[in-house]
Design an enzyme around this catalytic site. Structure first.
Site, PDB file in Angstrom:
ATOM      1  N   GLU A 108       0.817  -1.212   0.000  1.00 37.20           N
ATOM      2  CA  GLU A 108       0.000   0.000   0.000  1.00 37.20           C
ATOM      3  C   GLU A 108       0.852   1.265   0.000  1.00 37.20           C
ATOM      4  OE1 GLU A 108      -4.144  -1.239   2.122  1.00 37.20           O
ATOM      5  OE2 GLU A 108      -2.666  -0.216   3.326  1.00 37.20           O
ATOM      6  N   CYS A 121       3.115   8.197   2.188  1.00 42.24           N
ATOM      7  CA  CYS A 121       3.585   7.130   3.069  1.00 42.24           C
ATOM      8  C   CYS A 121       3.873   5.911   2.180  1.00 42.24           C
ATOM      9  CB  CYS A 121       2.456   6.861   4.067  1.00 42.24           C
ATOM     10  SG  CYS A 121       2.790   5.529   5.187  1.00 42.24           S
ATOM     11  N   CYS A 128       6.519  -8.120   6.611  1.00 40.91           N
ATOM     12  CA  CYS A 128       7.584  -7.661   7.514  1.00 40.91           C
ATOM     13  C   CYS A 128       7.992  -8.821   8.406  1.00 40.91           C
ATOM     14  CB  CYS A 128       7.072  -6.490   8.360  1.00 40.91           C
ATOM     15  SG  CYS A 128       8.334  -5.791   9.451  1.00 40.91           S
ATOM     16  N   CYS A 132       5.490  -7.383  14.929  1.00 49.99           N
ATOM     17  CA  CYS A 132       4.885  -6.704  16.080  1.00 49.99           C
ATOM     18  C   CYS A 132       3.407  -7.125  16.144  1.00 49.99           C
ATOM     19  CB  CYS A 132       4.965  -5.188  15.921  1.00 49.99           C
ATOM     20  SG  CYS A 132       6.650  -4.591  15.657  1.00 49.99           S
ATOM     21  N   CYS A 135       0.461  -4.905  14.811  1.00 45.13           N
ATOM     22  CA  CYS A 135       0.562  -4.411  13.428  1.00 45.13           C
ATOM     23  C   CYS A 135       0.018  -5.449  12.461  1.00 45.13           C
ATOM     24  CB  CYS A 135       2.026  -4.099  13.116  1.00 45.13           C
ATOM     25  SG  CYS A 135       2.331  -3.715  11.387  1.00 45.13           S
ATOM     26  N   CYS A 356      -1.320   5.862   7.922  1.00 48.15           N
ATOM     27  CA  CYS A 356       0.018   5.295   7.779  1.00 48.15           C
ATOM     28  C   CYS A 356       0.278   4.206   8.794  1.00 48.15           C
ATOM     29  CB  CYS A 356       1.045   6.381   8.048  1.00 48.15           C
ATOM     30  SG  CYS A 356       1.566   7.181   6.596  1.00 48.15           S
TER      31      CYS A 356
END
Ligand code: SAH
Ligand code: SF4
Length: 394
Positions: A108, A121, A128, A132, A135, A356
């Protein structure tokens, strides 16, 4: 046009054409490449301007270049951005693009207009590895790094689509707060930063480009030495046990090391403070004790910083809740009473899940890509690796 959608068929973004994608070359690299064609190196500067400042999509339109060079470019180079899967516009002007990163993966890019600036952004990875828990990207696992061309392509695309006349660069600020951990894709991100800062590229000042990191200490140090831009660090906790839980990378690079790296960064960075991002999670990290502990942490570290308190953006299965507004206000007040600068991030583009780093719409979006591909009869798609893999820990 609220919630406008633009749908395009996915088109195999990862396929290798054998052509050199000029979006991914820094000016120095482009000079070497142009000299390899037997051309003078100053042609590289002209070409670089056409690609990044004028956003040209076709070599033949580059009228200041000799016809013979344009013909060579046609056979050897391309200007390839990731294909757009969806284009949403929020009632508040925020715009979000979902881009096809190939093999069922999507990333995105979000544009946030304000009175005095236009912030883009960008994503640096599909997925990733840091994982976390709060997230949505972290929940999806890791698919792949984006290349310099794919990162820069997001900026070029946004400028072109936001002002098709090409007279005005809509993007005045770039933040690496989309999907991915930019400092775990260091080389590609550094290349993109160099192109963003280049006067013949996007010409942005170092203060207008922000890298946000969960705290990859060795690469904070490299960034300081090689390409210092504004730095935001995702802190989220005032002590190691809690940060170990929220940001698993903390086990590798604990707070003392992270804060030492931040102090070192300030010597070369373009700003005299570090921005600390702190996502407010109800009952987890939002008490008055946490606020006071945070004050003593940064005071003892002798670190000049600003806090950006981020309202948690919930998504299914996260297991976290957003702190109530009053609690966020009290938290900010405690920091401010101790002489700290603390702001609460405005939520933007809520109607299109576009803030963001808050990529809650993404899981749904990915499912949608898969379904569309299945509709189109694509083979071997099954599930993208992110959909079956558990999050990787760095
Ligand atoms: N990987 C980098 C940059 C991308 S995330 C980093 O972690 O800094 C950008 C910001 O969005 C980070 O501060 C991150 O902690 C925050 N964020 C992630 N998920 C969020 C959520 N669900 N709600 C609010 N903020 C979130
Ligand atoms: Fe990765 Fe940043 Fe999300 Fe953590 S918050 S999982 S580092 S993108």
């Amino acid at each position: 046009m609220p919630n406008a959608q633009h749908n395009a068929a996915p088109s195999g973004a990862a396929k290798d054409s054998g052509l050199t994608n000029l979006l991914g070359l820094t000016r120095d690299e482009l000079e070497v490449w142009v000299e390899g064609l037997g051309e003078k190196s100053f042609r590289a500067r002209q070409l670089f301007k056409w690609v990044h400042q004028l956003g040209a999509t076709d070599f033949q339109a580059m009228t200041s270049l000799a016809k013979s060079l344009r013909d060579q470019l046609n056979g050897r180079a391309e200007l390839r951005e990731l294909p757009i899967l969806r284009d949403h516009q929020s009632v508040d002007g925020t715009r979000k693009w979902l881009l096809d990163a190939g093999q069922g993966n999507a990333i995105e890019t979000v544009y946030i207009p304000e009175d005095d600036r236009g912030t883009l952004c960008v994503s640096s990875q599909a997925g990733c590895t840091v994982a976390c828990g709060f997230c949505s990207t972290g929940h999806q696992g890791f698919a792949r790094n984006l290349s310099t061309a794919e990162i820069i392509g997001q900026v070029r695309m946004a400028n072109r689509l936001l002002d098709p006349s090409g007279r005005r660069a809509a993007v005045s600020n770039v933040v690496f707060m989309g999907m991915g951990e930019p400092l775990l894709n260091y080389e590609a991100v550094r290349g993109a930063l160099q192109i963003l800062l280049d006067d013949n590229g996007y010409g942005l000042s170092r203060r207008k480009v922000t890298v946000s990191t969960s705290g990859v200490v060795p690469f904070i140090e490299r960034l300081a030495a090689e390409c210092p831009v504004a730095l935001a660090v995702s802190l989220h906790a005032p002590n190691d046990p809690l940060r170990d839980r929220l940001v698993p990378l903390n086990k590798k690079y604990p707070l003392a090391e992270l804060l030492a790296a931040c102090r070192l960064y300030l010597r070369s960075g373009p700003r005299d403070f570090i921005t600390f991002e702190y996502v407010m999670l109800e009952g987890i990290n939002d008490s008055q004790d946490h606020a006071r502990e945070l004050v003593s942490l940064v005071t003892q570290a002798k670190l000049y910083c600003k806090f950006n308190l981020i309202p948690f953006n919930p998504f299914p299965g996260s297991g976290f809740r957003r702190s109530p507004a009053e609690r966020v206000r009290q938290f900010a007040q405690t920091l401010q009473a101790a002489g700290m600068v603390a702001t609460v991030r405005k939520t933007r583009g809520d109607d299109i899940d576009a803030a963001c780093g808050q990529l809650a719409g993404d899981i749904q979006d990915r499912t949608l890509i898969r379904l569309r591909r299945l509709d189109a009869g694509a083979e071997g798609l099954a599930l993208g690796s992110h959909e079956t893999s558990s999050p990787h820990h760095a």
